[in-house]
Design an enzyme around this catalytic site. Structure first.
Site, mmCIF file in Angstrom:
data_model
loop_
_atom_site.group_PDB
_atom_site.id
_atom_site.type_symbol
_atom_site.label_atom_id
_atom_site.label_comp_id
_atom_site.label_asym_id
_atom_site.label_seq_id
_atom_site.Cartn_x
_atom_site.Cartn_y
_atom_site.Cartn_z
ATOM 1 N N ALA A 292 30.118 -43.150 8.130
ATOM 2 C CA ALA A 292 31.566 -43.367 8.020
ATOM 3 C C ALA A 292 32.050 -44.516 8.905
ATOM 4 C CB ALA A 292 32.294 -42.079 8.407
ATOM 5 N N CYS A 352 37.855 -29.208 10.352
ATOM 6 C CA CYS A 352 37.398 -27.836 10.063
ATOM 7 C C CYS A 352 36.767 -27.208 11.303
ATOM 8 C CB CYS A 352 36.441 -27.811 8.875
ATOM 9 S SG CYS A 352 34.963 -28.784 9.138
HETATM 10 N N1 SAH Z 1 34.995 -33.285 1.440
HETATM 11 C C1 SAH Z 1 33.831 -32.542 1.040
HETATM 12 C C2 SAH Z 1 33.204 -31.746 2.170
HETATM 13 C C3 SAH Z 1 32.809 -32.573 3.374
HETATM 14 S S1 SAH Z 1 31.612 -31.835 4.388
HETATM 15 C C4 SAH Z 1 34.185 -31.646 -0.138
HETATM 16 O O1 SAH Z 1 35.353 -31.600 -0.544
HETATM 17 O O2 SAH Z 1 33.291 -30.994 -0.661
HETATM 18 C C5 SAH Z 1 31.229 -33.127 5.474
HETATM 19 C C6 SAH Z 1 30.328 -34.208 4.893
HETATM 20 O O3 SAH Z 1 30.227 -35.243 5.868
HETATM 21 C C7 SAH Z 1 28.894 -33.788 4.599
HETATM 22 O O4 SAH Z 1 28.615 -34.013 3.230
HETATM 23 C C8 SAH Z 1 28.019 -34.711 5.467
HETATM 24 O O5 SAH Z 1 26.845 -35.175 4.809
HETATM 25 C C9 SAH Z 1 28.955 -35.847 5.741
HETATM 26 N N2 SAH Z 1 28.698 -36.608 6.987
HETATM 27 C C10 SAH Z 1 28.303 -36.118 8.190
HETATM 28 N N3 SAH Z 1 28.251 -37.127 9.095
HETATM 29 C C11 SAH Z 1 28.618 -38.263 8.454
HETATM 30 C C12 SAH Z 1 28.755 -39.614 8.847
HETATM 31 N N4 SAH Z 1 28.520 -40.004 10.101
HETATM 32 N N5 SAH Z 1 29.173 -40.509 7.947
HETATM 33 C C13 SAH Z 1 29.431 -40.130 6.652
HETATM 34 N N6 SAH Z 1 29.300 -38.865 6.226
HETATM 35 C C14 SAH Z 1 28.898 -37.934 7.100
#
Ligand code: SAH
Length: 408
Positions: A292, A352
């Site tokens: 991200a 969350c």
């Molecule tokens: N918005 C989603 C749920 C998100 S769960 C829905 O509606 O279903 C959080 C997500 O963040 C996970 O899929 C995980 O793989 C991702 N994640 C964790 N660390 C991250 C990072 N540094 N950069 C991008 N994505 C990441």
């Protein structure tokens, strides 16, 4: 049955239906006559009594600071048919609030304390229930729970158990922590490859075998529906997209473009499968496997902007002692997102982390907005949906919070 006696006055919170007994509240433990060792076995049912010998309830014994999680108040033993009765009650709630429909067969059936079953999570996806035990007591009862699920929930045929990440790690439990508990039609990987579950009329491939948590984040259903309302003609970024829930709603809402980003390639593969299934002709969606922070930095340097960004990161604070760092994390990621929103755009931002409360999260987002010098107003304050109820006597069950911001 083993009996736990509380110290004087420690019965007050149980009388107010708070379902936990802390180890510090216990004065003595009287073991069942059949007991071999010198302490209750983790997961065994115990009766809890006050110092004055009143019966307070029955619950599962646990090693740790929460010593007992109460399953039934005011009784010495679990009544006959207990699991069926609790599951039926939880199903009736979902039915009566209109969550179970031909266009919606995806829902959380049991939300721990919120459904009076502390330590148990059950998500239902079409014909399959995915069960997670967060306590050894629930692990011990998993087969009875699975049988009650098939009996009480008409759509459920298969029950998959997935507790490898959720059981207390010190617990040496007997039996498998992962696998089908009930699988009548020789369900296999092929079942998964043809599997679709429906949420508000959108189809999702849900991979409970290899996916995160129970395979899907049911808790964002209502918030996704709100994104659909705001998406028309917008350039949308769904950051931390996982299986693309928000992306599908944005596409259905008429978004001009949708970019879905997640660090996990497996998640990105699922997003592409889900978009292809629901919008086979879509040319306005792209999914990218990227971190991200790196993605936002690179896009900003390239001059990219969006009308609507969704930020739904994983829990930054898993424990209370990680809250400070988590708040810094929320501040940083929100500042990066706000910078990339065009004037008059919208940010959906979530936390969350149960350990981060509403006020602290709001402050982190405010300082993010202030740090990048944008004028920001709150349009909505969001939370977990109705199939993740909060037991009023157990406010700790509140974990999901979100803000919808109008960014000038
Ligand atoms: N918005 C989603 C749920 C998100 S769960 C829905 O509606 O279903 C959080 C997500 O963040 C996970 O899929 C995980 O793989 C991702 N994640 C964790 N660390 C991250 C990072 N540094 N950069 C991008 N994505 C990441």
């Amino acid at each position: 049955m083993t009996t736990i006696y509380l110290k004087p006055h420690k019965e007050e919170s149980l009388k107010r239906f708070h379902p936990w007994v802390f180890s510090g509240a216990i004065s003595k433990v009287v073991l069942d006559a059949k007991h071999q060792g010198d302490a209750p076995v983790e997961g065994e049912p115990v009766t809890v009594r006050s110092a004055a010998n009143e019966v307070l309830g029955v619950g599962h014994w646990q090693v740790g600071s929460i010593a007992v999680r109460i399953l039934a108040f005011g009784v010495e033993e679990l009544p006959e048919g207990f699991w069926s009765e609790r599951i039926r009650a939880a199903y009736q709630v979902r039915l009566s609030i209109g969550l179970i429909r031909p266009d919606n067969n995806t829902f959380r059936l049991i939300h721990g304390e919120g459904d009076f079953l502390p330590g148990l999570i059950v998500d239902v996806y079409a014909d399959t229930a995915v069960v997670q035990a967060h306590s050894v007591g629930m692990h011990v009862c998993r087969k009875e729970i699975a049988e009650a699920l098939v009996k009480e929930v008409p759509q459920v045929e298969n029950v998959y158990y997935k507790s490898d990440d959720t059981l207390p790690f010190k617990a040496p439990v007997e039996g498998e922590k992962v696998g089908y508990l009930i699988q009548p039609s020789a369900v296999s990987i092929q079942h998964l490859d043809e599997f679709w579950s429906t949420e508000n009329g959108l189809s999702f491939r849900i991979d409970w075998l290899r996916g995160q948590k129970t395979g899907f984040f049911v808790d964002q259903r209502e918030n996704r529906a709100l994104v659909e309302r705001y998406a028309a003609n917008k350039d949308v970024l769904n950051m931390f997209c996982y299986t693309g829930g928000f992306s599908l709603y944005a596409l259905r809402g008429g978004a001009k473009t949708v970019d879905s980003v997640d660090v996990s390639q497996k998640a990105i593969d699922l997003v592409n499968i889900n978009v292809a299934r629901n919008f086979p002709d879509a040319k306005n969606h792209q999914a990218v496997a990227a971190d991200a922070f790196e993605y936002l930095t690179a896009q900003k340097n390239a001059g990219k902007t969006y009308d609507l960004i969704i930020l739904d990161p994983p829990a930054f604070a898993k424990h209370r002692d990680a809250v400070k760092n988590a708040l810094r994390g929320y501040q940083r990621i929100n500042a990066k997102a706000i910078e990339m929103i065009r004037p008059g755009g919208i940010l959906f931002t979530f936390s969350c982390s149960q350990a981060v409360d509403k006020e602290a999260f709001r402050l982190a987002v405010f300082s993010a907005a202030a740090s990048v010098g944008r004028k920001v107003r709150i349009l909505h304050q969001l939370h977990q949906p109705q199939d993740h109820p909060i037991n009023i006597y157990h406010p700790e069950g509140e974990y999901l919070k979100g803000l919808v911001l109008y960014i000038e």
